[in-house]
Design a protein around this motif. Structure first.
Motif, PDB file in Angstrom:
ATOM      1  N   THR A  31      24.893   5.378  14.943  1.00 22.70           N
ATOM      2  CA  THR A  31      24.106   5.765  13.775  1.00 22.70           C
ATOM      3  C   THR A  31      23.526   7.166  13.884  1.00 22.70           C
ATOM      4  N   TYR A  32      23.010   7.496  15.065  1.00 29.90           N
ATOM      5  CA  TYR A  32      22.283   8.768  15.199  1.00 29.90           C
ATOM      6  C   TYR A  32      23.057   9.863  15.931  1.00 29.90           C
ATOM      7  N   GLN A  33      24.065   9.487  16.715  1.00 33.32           N
ATOM      8  CA  GLN A  33      24.808  10.503  17.475  1.00 33.32           C
ATOM      9  C   GLN A  33      26.232  10.703  16.964  1.00 33.32           C
ATOM     10  N   ASN A  34      26.646   9.887  15.991  1.00 28.20           N
ATOM     11  CA  ASN A  34      27.969  10.016  15.383  1.00 28.20           C
ATOM     12  C   ASN A  34      29.082   9.974  16.423  1.00 28.20           C
ATOM     13  N   VAL A  35      29.021   8.963  17.289  1.00 28.09           N
ATOM     14  CA  VAL A  35      30.070   8.798  18.289  1.00 28.09           C
ATOM     15  C   VAL A  35      30.776   7.465  18.067  1.00 28.09           C
ATOM     16  N   LYS A  36      31.965   7.362  18.573  1.00 28.18           N
ATOM     17  CA  LYS A  36      32.700   6.092  18.568  1.00 28.18           C
ATOM     18  C   LYS A  36      32.220   5.290  19.772  1.00 28.18           C
ATOM     19  N   VAL A  37      32.006   3.982  19.591  1.00 18.49           N
ATOM     20  CA  VAL A  37      31.502   3.132  20.665  1.00 18.49           C
ATOM     21  C   VAL A  37      32.378   1.897  20.803  1.00 18.49           C
ATOM     22  N   THR A  38      32.679   1.554  22.038  1.00 18.19           N
ATOM     23  CA  THR A  38      33.317   0.277  22.355  1.00 18.19           C
ATOM     24  C   THR A  38      32.445  -0.423  23.383  1.00 18.19           C
ATOM     25  N   ILE A  39      32.061  -1.659  23.080  1.00 20.35           N
ATOM     26  CA  ILE A  39      31.190  -2.422  23.969  1.00 20.35           C
ATOM     27  C   ILE A  39      32.001  -3.492  24.688  1.00 20.35           C
ATOM     28  N   PHE A  40      31.876  -3.527  26.002  1.00 20.26           N
ATOM     29  CA  PHE A  40      32.533  -4.537  26.820  1.00 20.26           C
ATOM     30  C   PHE A  40      31.476  -5.536  27.285  1.00 20.26           C
ATOM     31  N   VAL A  41      31.767  -6.810  27.075  1.00 20.38           N
ATOM     32  CA  VAL A  41      30.788  -7.864  27.330  1.00 20.38           C
ATOM     33  C   VAL A  41      31.238  -8.730  28.491  1.00 20.38           C
ATOM     34  N   THR A  42      30.397  -8.844  29.509  1.00 22.04           N
ATOM     35  CA  THR A  42      30.654  -9.759  30.619  1.00 22.04           C
ATOM     36  C   THR A  42      29.904 -11.060  30.367  1.00 22.04           C
ATOM     37  N   SER A  43      30.366 -12.133  30.994  1.00 22.70           N
ATOM     38  CA  SER A  43      29.708 -13.420  30.761  1.00 22.70           C
ATOM     39  C   SER A  43      29.956 -14.380  31.908  1.00 22.70           C
ATOM     40  N   PHE A  44      29.052 -15.337  32.036  1.00 28.17           N
ATOM     41  CA  PHE A  44      29.227 -16.436  32.970  1.00 28.17           C
ATOM     42  C   PHE A  44      30.254 -17.413  32.409  1.00 28.17           C
ATOM     43  N   LEU A  45      30.840 -18.174  33.285  1.00 32.26           N
ATOM     44  CA  LEU A  45      31.846 -19.142  32.871  1.00 32.26           C
ATOM     45  C   LEU A  45      31.272 -20.158  31.893  1.00 32.26           C
ATOM     46  N   GLY A  46      30.034 -20.599  32.118  1.00 27.97           N
ATOM     47  CA  GLY A  46      29.444 -21.641  31.288  1.00 27.97           C
ATOM     48  C   GLY A  46      28.924 -21.176  29.943  1.00 27.97           C
ATOM     49  N   SER A  47      28.864 -19.862  29.731  1.00 22.96           N
ATOM     50  CA  SER A  47      28.299 -19.359  28.475  1.00 22.96           C
ATOM     51  C   SER A  47      29.342 -18.697  27.586  1.00 22.96           C
ATOM     52  N   ALA A  48      30.605 -18.951  27.844  1.00 21.22           N
ATOM     53  CA  ALA A  48      31.684 -18.281  27.110  1.00 21.22           C
ATOM     54  C   ALA A  48      31.619 -18.539  25.608  1.00 21.22           C
ATOM     55  N   ALA A  49      31.328 -19.789  25.212  1.00 20.58           N
ATOM     56  CA  ALA A  49      31.297 -20.120  23.780  1.00 20.58           C
ATOM     57  C   ALA A  49      30.179 -19.369  23.074  1.00 20.58           C
ATOM     58  N   THR A  50      29.003 -19.311  23.705  1.00 20.38           N
ATOM     59  CA  THR A  50      27.869 -18.587  23.123  1.00 20.38           C
ATOM     60  C   THR A  50      28.195 -17.116  22.970  1.00 20.38           C
ATOM     61  N   ILE A  51      28.849 -16.539  23.982  1.00 18.89           N
ATOM     62  CA  ILE A  51      29.191 -15.118  23.939  1.00 18.89           C
ATOM     63  C   ILE A  51      30.198 -14.847  22.837  1.00 18.89           C
ATOM     64  N   SER A  52      31.126 -15.748  22.649  1.00 18.99           N
ATOM     65  CA  SER A  52      32.131 -15.559  21.589  1.00 18.99           C
ATOM     66  C   SER A  52      31.469 -15.477  20.228  1.00 18.99           C
ATOM     67  N   ARG A  53      30.464 -16.315  19.988  1.00 15.37           N
ATOM     68  CA  ARG A  53      29.742 -16.266  18.710  1.00 15.37           C
ATOM     69  C   ARG A  53      28.983 -14.960  18.579  1.00 15.37           C
ATOM     70  N   MET A  54      28.396 -14.490  19.666  1.00 13.19           N
ATOM     71  CA  MET A  54      27.673 -13.224  19.628  1.00 13.19           C
ATOM     72  C   MET A  54      28.620 -12.071  19.318  1.00 13.19           C
ATOM     73  N   VAL A  55      29.783 -12.075  19.941  1.00 15.08           N
ATOM     74  CA  VAL A  55      30.769 -11.018  19.720  1.00 15.08           C
ATOM     75  C   VAL A  55      31.201 -10.991  18.262  1.00 15.08           C
ATOM     76  N   GLN A  56      31.480 -12.159  17.695  1.00 19.09           N
ATOM     77  CA  GLN A  56      31.893 -12.240  16.292  1.00 19.09           C
ATOM     78  C   GLN A  56      30.795 -11.711  15.372  1.00 19.09           C
ATOM     79  N   SER A  57      29.551 -12.051  15.676  1.00 21.44           N
ATOM     80  CA  SER A  57      28.433 -11.582  14.853  1.00 21.44           C
ATOM     81  C   SER A  57      28.268 -10.070  14.949  1.00 21.44           C
TER      82      SER A  57
END
Length: 364
Positions: A31-57
């Motif tokens: 928004t403020y620096q006008n750069v392209k951003v790619t975010i890589f998300v790490t996760s625990f094995l047991g929280s994969a489903a929660t992370i998937s919902r966060m990524v989609q959102s």
């Protein structure tokens, strides 16, 4: 590589327990620096489903790309009873090959890498790519100062700190002293593994080309000055310090639909919001008492639940990487069914600012 005619592309790497701060930093950069951003998300094995919902959102806003790395199995590295601070860099280390592969496969090569403070083990990837590398401290400048000074405090104290061993505040050059009881949990009576990980990460941070910190000049001028002064903490920090705050969550991460639908049905100012934060911990006994109190009070509530610790007070150990499907096992038997409709239990994280601001009519 030639990037002079292209928009800067910053790759952000989260730690498994600090995805929201990296997403919010990504928003700010776009928004403020006008750069392209790619975010890589790490996760625990047991929280994969929660992370998937966060990524989609997060991707719904179409500000940046979010890539979910394969969930990390650290069962052979960290025992289930020791899922504290040491578990965070453990996940990052297991995820390092996947991150390296994913970042190399990007259509537009990154021009810089920013890793969360608990993901510093991946800084070397930026060296291999010959691009600048930065560390993001999602807390404030004073905590950064303390974090960086931990190895020196350890050297002076000769090991883990106990509040009953030290009566006088610890001195941080150029900063407000820290009382023994205010030291971060891993520095107190916790597992040796957590404590040693804290020290190790503190020695890696200064290897970055810069440190981003969630504050601003006018808020913490004295601490920022100390971090930049070679006669004070500058000799420890070594890297340039860049205030980028305030970076706060606006509630776009995570699903709000269930919360919104539930809150719409509640009378004005009728709901209690209960959350102790990611580092706030309760014992199983305390959680049971709180559950009984909520049930017997007949009070409407939203309760953000994290797994209990094995002990309470100074040195208590927050747990990470728990399976959200196990949430009901931490509560009194039948609690969720008996409070259904009157209370809402949210595993791990809720959009607190959105609840407090946008839904103020229902929450008190």
């Amino acid at each position: 590589m030639e990037f002079s005619n292209t928009k800067p592309h910053v790759a952000l790497l989260s730690s498994p327990a600090h995805r929201t701060p990296m997403v919010e930093l990504g928003k700010r950069l776009v928004t403020y620096q006008n750069v392209k951003v790619t975010i890589f998300v790490t996760s625990f094995l047991g929280s994969a489903a929660t992370i998937s919902r966060m990524v989609q959102s997060a991707q719904c806003e179409k500000l940046f790309d979010v890539i979910q790395l394969p969930p990390a199995d650290i069962s052979g590295l960290i025992s289930p009873g020791q899922m504290g601070v040491a578990s965070l860099p453990a996940v990052v280390r297991v995820s390092e090959p996947a991150f390296r592969s994913a970042i190399s496969a990007l259509e537009t090569p990154p021009t810089a890498v920013v890793v969360h403070v608990y993901a510093v083990d991946c800084l070397a990837i930026a060296d291999d790519l010959k691009i600048p590398k930065f560390v993001y401290m999602s807390s404030h400048a004073w905590y950064l100062a303390l974090f960086l000074y931990v190895p020196i405090l350890d050297k002076n104290a000769g090991g883990e700190f106990r509040d009953d061993d030290q009566k006088e505040p610890f001195v941080l050059p150029g900063c407000t002293p820290v009382r023994p009881e205010d030291l971060p949990d891993p520095m107190l009576v916790q597992t040796k593994n957590n404590y040693l990980e804290l020290i190790r990460m503190a020695t890696v941070i200064p290897k970055a080309d810069g440190i981003l910190v969630n504050t601003w000049e006018e808020l913490q001028p004295t601490t920022l000055a100390a971090l930049r002064d070679d006669k004070l903490l500058g000799s420890v920090a070594k890297a340039p310090i860049f205030p980028v705050g305030p970076v706060t969550a606006e509630g776009a991460v995570g699903s709000k639909s269930e919360l919104s639908e539930w809150l719409d049905k509640q009378p004005n100012e009728s709901v209690l919001y209960i959350s102790f934060g990611s580092m706030g911990v309760l014992s199983l006994e305390q959680m049971t008492e709180l559950a009984w109190g909520l049930e017997l009070s007949q009070q409407r509530f939203i309760w953000v639940v994290r797994p209990p610790t094995t002990k309470t007070g100074i040195g208590s150990d927050p747990k990470f990487g728990f399976d959200v499907n196990e949430t009901s096992s931490y509560l009194a038997e039948g609690f969720m069914s008996r409070t259904h409709g009157r209370g809402l239990v949210v595993p791990q994280w809720a959009p607190q600012q959105w609840i407090a601001n946008d839904r103020l009519a229902a929450v008190r």
